[in-house]
Design a protein around this motif. Sequence first.
Motif, PDB file in Angstrom:
ATOM      1  N   THR A 177       0.825  -1.212   0.000  1.00 23.63           N
ATOM      2  CA  THR A 177       0.000   0.000   0.000  1.00 23.63           C
ATOM      3  C   THR A 177       0.861   1.265   0.000  1.00 23.63           C
ATOM      4  O   THR A 177       0.462   2.282  -0.559  1.00 23.63           O
ATOM      5  N   ALA A 208       0.512   4.134  -2.754  1.00 28.64           N
ATOM      6  CA  ALA A 208       0.341   5.529  -2.352  1.00 28.64           C
ATOM      7  C   ALA A 208       1.370   6.435  -3.025  1.00 28.64           C
ATOM      8  O   ALA A 208       1.032   7.500  -3.573  1.00 28.64           O
ATOM      9  N   SER A 260       1.001   7.045  -6.753  1.00 26.87           N
ATOM     10  CA  SER A 260      -0.019   8.029  -7.118  1.00 26.87           C
ATOM     11  C   SER A 260       0.544   9.439  -7.244  1.00 26.87           C
ATOM     12  O   SER A 260      -0.071  10.306  -7.869  1.00 26.87           O
ATOM     13  N   TRP A 275      -0.362   4.084   3.676  1.00 30.24           N
ATOM     14  CA  TRP A 275      -0.772   5.433   3.260  1.00 30.24           C
ATOM     15  C   TRP A 275      -0.370   6.478   4.294  1.00 30.24           C
ATOM     16  O   TRP A 275       0.007   7.606   3.939  1.00 30.24           O
ATOM     17  N   ASP A 299       2.064   9.653   3.641  1.00 34.36           N
ATOM     18  CA  ASP A 299       1.621  11.000   3.995  1.00 34.36           C
ATOM     19  C   ASP A 299       2.679  11.704   4.845  1.00 34.36           C
ATOM     20  O   ASP A 299       3.001  12.883   4.608  1.00 34.36           O
ATOM     21  N   PRO A 359      -7.798   5.689   0.696  1.00 37.94           N
ATOM     22  CA  PRO A 359      -6.853   6.111  -0.349  1.00 37.94           C
ATOM     23  C   PRO A 359      -7.327   7.374  -1.081  1.00 37.94           C
ATOM     24  O   PRO A 359      -6.518   8.268  -1.386  1.00 37.94           O
ATOM     25  N   PHE A 372      -6.707  10.415   1.182  1.00 35.80           N
ATOM     26  CA  PHE A 372      -5.314  10.851   1.169  1.00 35.80           C
ATOM     27  C   PHE A 372      -4.979  11.540  -0.151  1.00 35.80           C
ATOM     28  O   PHE A 372      -4.308  12.582  -0.170  1.00 35.80           O
ATOM     29  N   SER A 373      -5.426  10.960  -1.258  1.00 37.22           N
ATOM     30  CA  SER A 373      -5.150  11.546  -2.570  1.00 37.22           C
ATOM     31  C   SER A 373      -5.696  12.962  -2.661  1.00 37.22           C
ATOM     32  O   SER A 373      -5.063  13.855  -3.246  1.00 37.22           O
TER      33      SER A 373
END
Length: 400
Positions: free
Chosen positions: A112, A116, A119, A338, A342, A390, A393-394
């Motif tokens: 993950t 993340a 992305s 994630w 971050d 997700p 966070f995006s």
Amino acid sequence: MLSNRRTTMNTASLIRTRRVRMLAAAGTIAITALALTGCEADSTGAASAGDSTSTAAADSELATSVAALEKPLDAYPVPTEPVSDVSGAKGKVFYYIPVTSKSPQFAVTQKTLTAALDSVGATVQVCDGEGTPTAIGACITQGTQAQAAAIITDAIPYGIGQNAFDAAQAAGIPVIISNQVIDDKHPASDTLAYIPAGGSAMQEALAKWITLDSGAAADVLINQGTDGPAPAVFVAAGQAVYDSECPDCTITINEVSSANQSLIPSSTSSALLKNPDITYVESQFQQYLQPTQEGVQQSGVESIKGVTGSVLLGGLQQLQAKNFLYAAAGQAAAFQGWVDADAALRLIAGVELPEYSIPVRLFTQDTIADVTLTEEAELSGEWYGPTDFPEQFSALWGVK
């Protein structure tokens, strides 16, 4: 008569026993004797009824707490403050260093974390810490020499790789230490961040379940990790629950390590043979589960209920099959990836980090039927809460 819980430690030839507080126990006995004398004089039996009501209330409160731990969250604790600019991560390489690749939890976090950072146009390089200071130091140094955008470690205490961690920060590379206790000698800074672990919460959840399941009369063997100071801190949190809720429980600590997992079966068997009254055996992390179970089988001791922490798909499937495991606690490893991303992006952007929290859940033979046991479900994070984190966070990172 009330007796205090005994704690012992068995690691090969080392056994440590907690000293029983005899004076406190004697005082309790004396007070109890006086209370009983008063009860005999009072034909109404009011004091006895009060004690029964108090015990029932305590049991009910514990049962309510355990039931809450068995449920997923309504929402994940995603930060709310956006990161205005993540362009500094594009095209960069982030290093991910788990303390050992033997833990299935880190494999989930790695996947993950990779998704993340992908992305935002970044890639992840994985380096196995192999459970040894030498390999860990080499991995951190490798990340520094590769001029990584950030170095993210999992379950590695600062002290094990201190020189390498110092060198990475001196080179201007942000360092994330996740799944560890904070090292007060090396506080968080503009180049260092700590992500909290769910280790203590998992131990507390297992202690509550064992207390409830045993009727507050358990004899427990815990195979506790020795990879840094954190495992002992986590177990101590569980022991605090036993102290409060199960003073008649006996807890035996058997120290094990990732680097010497081949020794776990024999040390587990030895601990059980020394105390055949043990009825619950806990693997602190799922990576110790198989050798722990082998040790139980070698001992020949029957009527053992197995439990584990840091449970992932394989452990939950074993729980569902009613193979050794009766309960298991896990933390949201998919969400962790994630969160780690971050934190790294915020350090790179020079943005203040929020307070992160990694959810923990308790699974039992009674509740596992409601859990979807697939790799897709594991990676989605649905075991612990909704699967839209997700996207959340995006949105914080300005990524569509």
